[in-house]
Design an enzyme around this catalytic site. Structure first.
Site, PDB file in Angstrom:
ATOM      1  CB  THR A 194      13.047  -7.144  17.286  1.00 19.47           C
ATOM      2  OG1 THR A 194      12.410  -7.845  18.367  1.00 19.47           O
ATOM      3  CG2 THR A 194      12.685  -5.664  17.347  1.00 19.47           C
ATOM      4  CE  LYS A 195      10.363 -12.599  20.401  1.00 19.42           C
ATOM      5  NZ  LYS A 195      10.614 -13.116  21.760  1.00 19.42           N
ATOM      6  CE  LYS A 214      -7.959 -14.668  18.149  1.00 17.77           C
ATOM      7  NZ  LYS A 214      -9.049 -13.853  17.561  1.00 17.77           N
ATOM      8  CG  ASN A 258      -2.321   0.538   0.847  1.00 19.64           C
ATOM      9  OD1 ASN A 258      -2.427   1.601   0.246  1.00 19.64           O
ATOM     10  ND2 ASN A 258      -3.362  -0.183   1.228  1.00 19.64           N
ATOM     11  NE  ARG A 302       2.698  -8.368  24.960  1.00 18.43           N
ATOM     12  CZ  ARG A 302       2.310  -7.125  24.778  1.00 18.43           C
ATOM     13  NH1 ARG A 302       3.083  -6.299  24.063  1.00 18.43           N
ATOM     14  NH2 ARG A 302       1.170  -6.686  25.277  1.00 18.43           N
ATOM     15  CG  HIS A 341      24.139   1.323  11.455  1.00 15.63           C
ATOM     16  ND1 HIS A 341      24.858   1.511  10.308  1.00 15.63           N
ATOM     17  CD2 HIS A 341      22.948   1.948  11.260  1.00 15.63           C
ATOM     18  CE1 HIS A 341      24.153   2.232   9.453  1.00 15.63           C
ATOM     19  NE2 HIS A 341      22.984   2.501  10.008  1.00 15.63           N
TER      20      HIS A 341
END
Length: 405
Positions: free
Chosen positions: A384-385, A402, A293, A399, A323
């Site tokens: 981030t993971k 659900k 989009n 995180r 970095h």
């Protein structure tokens, strides 16, 4: 030293199942099985792959040999490419990574002339540097001539090639010709077997090879992002964005053609909204039915691989570059303001988004992240993971909120 990776198509790059179509053509499953048995036992499939005579003539001969199935055989021929179920899970992302490592990728397949219809539909085929198809050469695997043909056509040395196929006899044929061979089961098994071969034989960047900044970037190592090779690609992407923004929204075909022009590989029914910022473009690989989009940022220093049926909402950022966190590692040692060198150390890691995902507005996805099939990233989340398949994630950092399905 291995430099070239050669792939069969069916059951390696794309999956197929005859009975998904045969059962819709024939009155009973027993008839489907009878036709399939004769297709294989009487080697009609080999004739179709070789095409010593035109495809239509072979179909006519099949109808003469099996007159009780005349109408069904006509439908079989008409719907031949409907047997394809989609790309083999994980293979497009793996091929993108291997290509980024510097390997040349080729296709070598037993397939009739209808293969080109399939190749137009699935973007994984756009990653290949060349191909040899049995129906064009009138030779089929595991004949020695077809392995020789691909080497002659592209100037390859057999000892520098790894061939993979789902059929052991075809892998054995490649080995007799002097290639390394892998019998394919799935993407993870293929990569494990390939890495074993590379560890013993050496890869394309081993020995006296001097890595480029692009090589270092794609390997996730520190690199000079102001190297001329990056600046030239950035200039190309900037010019592309200017031209793309000037196109009317209603001119969908021209906009799609421009996406095909810049991106590394693109499926069907793909759109990119106005105001989207592209880093380079050639490191972006998009499947079928994907909507990107308005005003997204796709910073593709390393690869961004997007699956099929994916929604990316306005303002989403996908940043592959980063970095070092420690200042002493982040700053170039001995840097002086008078120098023209870039001051900051940079590295980049790929992002993979699976099939059926929805990335909410203004979400951010960082390099090195894989988002599993069917996952949803809530608006404003910072990922981030890795995200497990069929989960809803949100927050900063994201995180699991659900489990879906």
């Amino acid at each position: 030293m291995i430099k070239n990776l050669i792939f069969d198509f069916g059951k390696v790059l794309v999956d197929y199942d005859y009975f998904t179509v045969l059962d819709s053509i024939f009155a009973t499953h027993q008839q489907s099985e009878d036709f399939f048995r004769r297709l294989m036992a009487e080697r009609w499939n080999e004739r179709l792959d070789r095409e010593d005579v035109p495809f239509e003539q072979i179909v006519h001969d099949m109808q003469y040999a099996m007159p009780q199935y005349k109408e069904e055989i006509q439908q079989f021929a008409h719907r031949y490419t409907d047997f394809i179920l989609g790309e083999i899970k994980g293979m497009r992302a793996l091929l993108v990574r291997l290509k980024g490592e510097g390997y040349k990728l080729y296709g070598l397949t037993n397939w009739c002339s209808k293969v080109h219809l399939t190749m137009e539909e699935y973007p994984i085929f756009q990653l290949l540097d060349g191909r040899v198809i049995s129906s064009e050469e009138h030779i089929t695997k595991p004949s020695m001539e077809i392995y020789q043909r691909i080497c002659e056509k592209y100037g390859l040395k057999a000892e520098e090639c790894v061939f993979t196929d789902d059929l052991r006899e075809n892998v054995a044929g490649a080995r007799r010709y002097g290639m390394e061979g892998i019998c394919f089961k799935n993407a993870a098994q293929y990569e494990a077997d390939l890495r074993d071969i590379l560890s013993s034989k050496g890869g394309c960047h081993d020995g006296d090879y001097v890595k480029t900044e692009q090589d270092r970037c794609m390997a996730g190592e520190l690199y000079d992002c102001h190297s001329p090779e990056f600046l030239d690609r950035k200039a190309r992407a900037t010019e592309w964005m200017q031209r793309y923004s000037a196109l009317p929204y209603a001119n969908r075909s021209a906009r799609y053609a421009m996406i095909r022009e810049l991106f590394g590989s693109v499926g069907t029914n793909v759109s990119v909204g106005d105001g989207t910022i592209i880093g380079f473009g050639d490191n972006i690989h998009v499947g079928n039915n994907v909507s990107i989009n308005y005003r997204c940022i796709l910073n593709d220093c390393n690869a961004i691989v997007i699956g099929n049926d994916v929604l990316i909402a306005p303002g989403v950022q996908i940043n592959t570059a980063s970095h070092p966190t420690e200042l002493s590692e982040r700053l170039m040692s001995g840097w002086k303001p008078s120098s023209r060198e870039y001051r900051w150390r940079t590295f980049a890691k790929p992002v993979v988004i699976g099939d059926g995902c929805w990335i909410g507005a203004n979400a951010t996805i960082l390099g090195g992240v894989t988002i599993g099939d069917g996952a949803v990233v809530a608006a404003g989340a910072v990922v981030t993971k890795d995200v497990e398949p069929h989960t809803l994630v949100g927050g900063v950092p994201a995180r699991v909120l659900k489990r879906l399905q």
